[in-house]
Write a protein that holds these residues in place. Structure first.
Motif, PDB file in Angstrom:
ATOM      1  N   ASP A 188     -24.142  -3.989  14.552  1.00 25.87           N
ATOM      2  CA  ASP A 188     -22.767  -4.475  14.626  1.00 25.87           C
ATOM      3  C   ASP A 188     -22.634  -5.437  15.814  1.00 25.87           C
ATOM      4  N   ARG A 189     -22.311  -6.704  15.517  1.00 25.00           N
ATOM      5  CA  ARG A 189     -22.237  -7.690  16.592  1.00 25.00           C
ATOM      6  C   ARG A 189     -21.120  -7.374  17.583  1.00 25.00           C
ATOM      7  N   THR A 190     -20.040  -6.753  17.106  1.00 22.93           N
ATOM      8  CA  THR A 190     -18.959  -6.406  18.036  1.00 22.93           C
ATOM      9  C   THR A 190     -19.420  -5.351  19.038  1.00 22.93           C
ATOM     10  N   VAL A 191     -20.302  -4.446  18.588  1.00 18.85           N
ATOM     11  CA  VAL A 191     -20.864  -3.438  19.502  1.00 18.85           C
ATOM     12  C   VAL A 191     -21.778  -4.117  20.522  1.00 18.85           C
ATOM     13  N   ARG A 192     -22.614  -5.052  20.043  1.00 18.85           N
ATOM     14  CA  ARG A 192     -23.508  -5.770  20.959  1.00 18.85           C
ATOM     15  C   ARG A 192     -22.706  -6.548  21.994  1.00 18.85           C
ATOM     16  N   GLU A 193     -21.675  -7.222  21.530  1.00 24.68           N
ATOM     17  CA  GLU A 193     -20.858  -8.011  22.449  1.00 24.68           C
ATOM     18  C   GLU A 193     -20.179  -7.117  23.483  1.00 24.68           C
ATOM     19  N   ALA A 194     -19.623  -6.008  23.024  1.00 19.96           N
ATOM     20  CA  ALA A 194     -18.962  -5.083  23.946  1.00 19.96           C
ATOM     21  C   ALA A 194     -19.953  -4.565  24.983  1.00 19.96           C
ATOM     22  N   ALA A 238     -17.115   1.182  24.288  1.00 16.74           N
ATOM     23  CA  ALA A 238     -16.410   1.783  23.145  1.00 16.74           C
ATOM     24  C   ALA A 238     -16.027   3.235  23.409  1.00 16.74           C
ATOM     25  N   TRP A 282     -26.239 -11.426  23.787  1.00 14.42           N
ATOM     26  CA  TRP A 282     -26.266 -10.128  23.106  1.00 14.42           C
ATOM     27  C   TRP A 282     -26.809 -10.223  21.679  1.00 14.42           C
ATOM     28  N   ASP A 283     -27.150 -11.440  21.251  1.00 18.98           N
ATOM     29  CA  ASP A 283     -27.761 -11.621  19.924  1.00 18.98           C
ATOM     30  C   ASP A 283     -29.287 -11.682  19.975  1.00 18.98           C
ATOM     31  N   LYS A 337     -20.934  -7.412  27.532  1.00 19.47           N
ATOM     32  CA  LYS A 337     -19.882  -7.668  28.522  1.00 19.47           C
ATOM     33  C   LYS A 337     -19.724  -6.492  29.487  1.00 19.47           C
ATOM     34  N   GLN A 359     -25.454 -15.858  21.419  1.00 19.22           N
ATOM     35  CA  GLN A 359     -25.097 -15.357  22.737  1.00 19.22           C
ATOM     36  C   GLN A 359     -26.225 -14.437  23.224  1.00 19.22           C
TER      37      GLN A 359
END
Length: 603
Positions: free
Chosen positions: A214-220, A197, A308-309, A223, A306
């Motif tokens: 924030d799941r989008t932060v974890r996913e980013a 980010a 990241w979860d 990856k 996933q």
């Protein structure tokens, strides 16, 4: 020592919190890398080691019990000087492994310690060549009898001992072998930056993002970590393959039956006891991790998880920032409620600058407690982000530190404990702190969150570390047939993770390289099962405490004071426990399962 993964908060909050965090002062060891004390100690150790070699080589069999005891005392004195210098260099390097000057000092110290200690190498080799009956006769002397535990443990390695020339060669080549590859690993990790980010984060900070709300932060982050390690996967595969082959060569020469056997001997635990632990945990994967993560997916509103979860906080968990002073109070209060003496020793770590909790580039990730030498004191390294898990990490490492202080009275040679027992005080300290925080929490929602967090910590300690052990076992077994390509290492890793975490997880391709960041695989092969050993042992031990076992606190402190003088059977006997009994591990795993039962009832 633990591989701590804690949530992060905003950069401003982190900066504000970091300003109040303690940094250690290593001047109790030496004023600085170039200080006269370092030079003088090196010179004194070299002169003493050379004189010791000249005085005793080939003469141990003819020494009386009293004379042999005096020789061991002198050996310990010299070895402790080298240990002090080595500890200082290791702590400096852990504080900032990107500083070239520190890296040079660390390597120089490593080489000098190896060179000087080569003059002492003959001593343990020659002691092991003494006939059993002859040594037993010498042990009739009370001065030598003091060293019986050390001699007992030394002779465990007797069947695996090589000739003096080969032992010296292996000893001296360590600096260009395992130690050099370990340093390359450390410096590579410390120098890596992971773009998440718009921020270039250290590996430790990026891993912390895997616990973001924030799941989008974890996913980013997940990856980005995969991409960063993917770029370096050839290097990490080379390091892993080289060290696995290096270990195989040494193990073959020493006639160890399997890759983990050398670690088990060092832990003073039988292969069969470790097998029983690993088998019990593996058989309980469905009852523990599979069951819990299926619930977690439901709580998060997800059909599949996933990678990241895995460490995601629960939706209702606000996990507010816990200031350092509050964390200190919570841990010391919990220690004090159990034993004022335990809390008093723990207090010393905060009053003196023995803890480094700041968040610094180049600093070692995770957390550890370094015992240094009994003539000094331990130091604790943490990366404190101010979350509940960081409080548990503080409780964990302080447990190590208190244990090291209490065991220090045994002296340099006998204060250290095997890894399996070294995790006892740390995990017990965590349990004390968790129970105190849980009992003090009136809000049922918060109690549920705390219980879930504890279950996750226990799964990380027991299930995840056992999975790491299985990964290492399969990797080292397969390496004996030839070099393993990076993608094959990833496939072994993914297979074990799927087996241990359960069908609710769906692993994306970048997770195949996550094996590469685990330092234990590089620094201390097969270390990891010690975490599961310690957690299950403490669960059983804590159950004895809760049952009102008479004199538990005094017996517990005596166990810590024993250091390395007693084996696990002797240490656990006063509590009515026996780790060689297969039912012992079931008791520890039942505690975790019981917590999951509670969470299931609440829905």
């Amino acid at each position: 020592m633990r591989q701590a993964v804690s949530p992060v908060f905003s950069a401003n909050a982190a900066a504000a919190a970091d300003a109040d965090l303690p940094a250690w002062d290593l001047s109790d060891l030496y004023p600085g890398p170039g200080s006269a004390g370092v030079t003088a100690d090196f010179a004194a150790a070299e002169a003493a080691a050379t004189a010791f070699e000249a005085a005793h080589t080939g003469k141990l069999a003819g020494l009386s019990g009293a004379a042999l005891a005096a020789a061991i005392r002198e050996y310990e004195r010299i070895d402790e000087i080298l240990g002090r210098i080595a500890s200082y260099a290791q702590l400096l390097f852990a504080g900032d492994s990107t500083d070239a000057t520190i890296g040079q000092f660390y390597q120089t110290v490593t080489e000098w310690v190896t060179t000087i200690s080569s003059h002492l190498l003959f001593f343990t080799l020659e002691l092991n060549r003494l006939d059993d009956a002859a040594l037993e006769a010498k042990l009739a002397n009370p001065a030598l009898a003091h060293w019986r535990p050390w001699l007992r443990d030394l002779r465990v390695f007797r069947p695996h001992q090589l000739s003096d020339e080969l032992e010296k060669l292996l000893h001296e080549k360590e600096v260009t072998g395992h130690s050099a590859w370990s340093r390359l690993f450390d410096e590579t990790i410390a120098g890596m930056r992971v773009p998440v980010a718009g921020e270039d984060l250290t590996v430790s900070a990026a891993l912390n993002k895997l616990s973001d709300h924030d799941r989008t932060v974890r996913e980013a982050a997940g990856k980005a970590i995969g991409a960063a390690f993917g770029k370096n996967t050839k290097l990490f595969a080379l390091i892993t393959n080289t060290l696995a082959k290096d270990k195989e060569i040494t193990d073959t020469w020493r006639h160890y039956p399997r890759p983990a056997s050398a670690r088990n001997r060092a832990n003073m635990v039988e292969d069969e006891v470790v097998d029983a632990l690993v088998s019990a945990v593996t058989a309980d994967f469905p009852r523990l991790s599979h069951r819990y993560y299926k619930m977690k997916a439901k709580w998060l509103g997800l059909k599949r998880l996933q990678h990241w979860d895995r460490n995601a906080p629960l939706p209702e968990d606000d996990d507010k920032l816990i200031p350092w002073d509050a964390a200190r109070t919570r841990v010391l209060d919990a220690y004090g409620a159990f034993s004022p003496e335990l809390a008093s020793i723990g207090q010393r770590f905060f009053e003196a600058p023995w803890i480094d909790a700041k968040l610094s580039p180049g600093k070692s990730g995770g957390a550890f407690a370094h015992p240094t030498v009994p003539s000094a004191h331990p130091y604790l390294l943490l990366n404190y982000h101010g979350r509940s898990r960081d409080v548990m990490t503080l409780a964990h490492e302080l447990g190590h530190g208190v244990h090291q202080v209490l065991a220090g009275a045994q002296g340099y040679l006998m204060s250290g404990t095997p890894l399996t027992l070294a995790e006892t005080a740390s995990v017990f300290g965590e349990m004390l702190t968790f129970r105190a925080m849980l009992d003090a929490e009136p809000d049922q929602r918060r109690r549920r969150i705390m219980l879930a967090a504890k279950v996750e910590d226990m799964l990380n300690t027991v299930v995840r570390q056992t999975a790491f052990y299985l990964f290492e076992t399969r990797l080292h077994d397969e390496r004996r047939s030839g070099e393993i390509m990076a993608d094959r290492i990833g496939a072994i890793w993914r297979g074990i993770q799927t087996e241990s975490l359960g069908p609710v997880f769906e692993f994306t391709p970048e997770y195949d390289v996550f094996w590469a960041y685990i330092p234990h695989f590089i620094h201390t092969p097969f270390y990891v099962y010690a975490y599961a050993f310690g957690d299950c042992l403490v669960n059983a031990l804590y159950a004895v405490f809760q049952s009102g076992h008479p004199g538990f606190q005094a017996k517990y402190l005596d166990m810590l004071r024993a250091g390395g003088t007693k084996r696990h059977k002797e240490l656990l006997a006063p509590f009515g426990l026996d780790a060689s009994d297969p039912a012992f591990w079931r008791k520890g795993l039942d505690v975790i399962s019981g917590f999951i039962d509670e969470l299931e009832k609440e829905g």
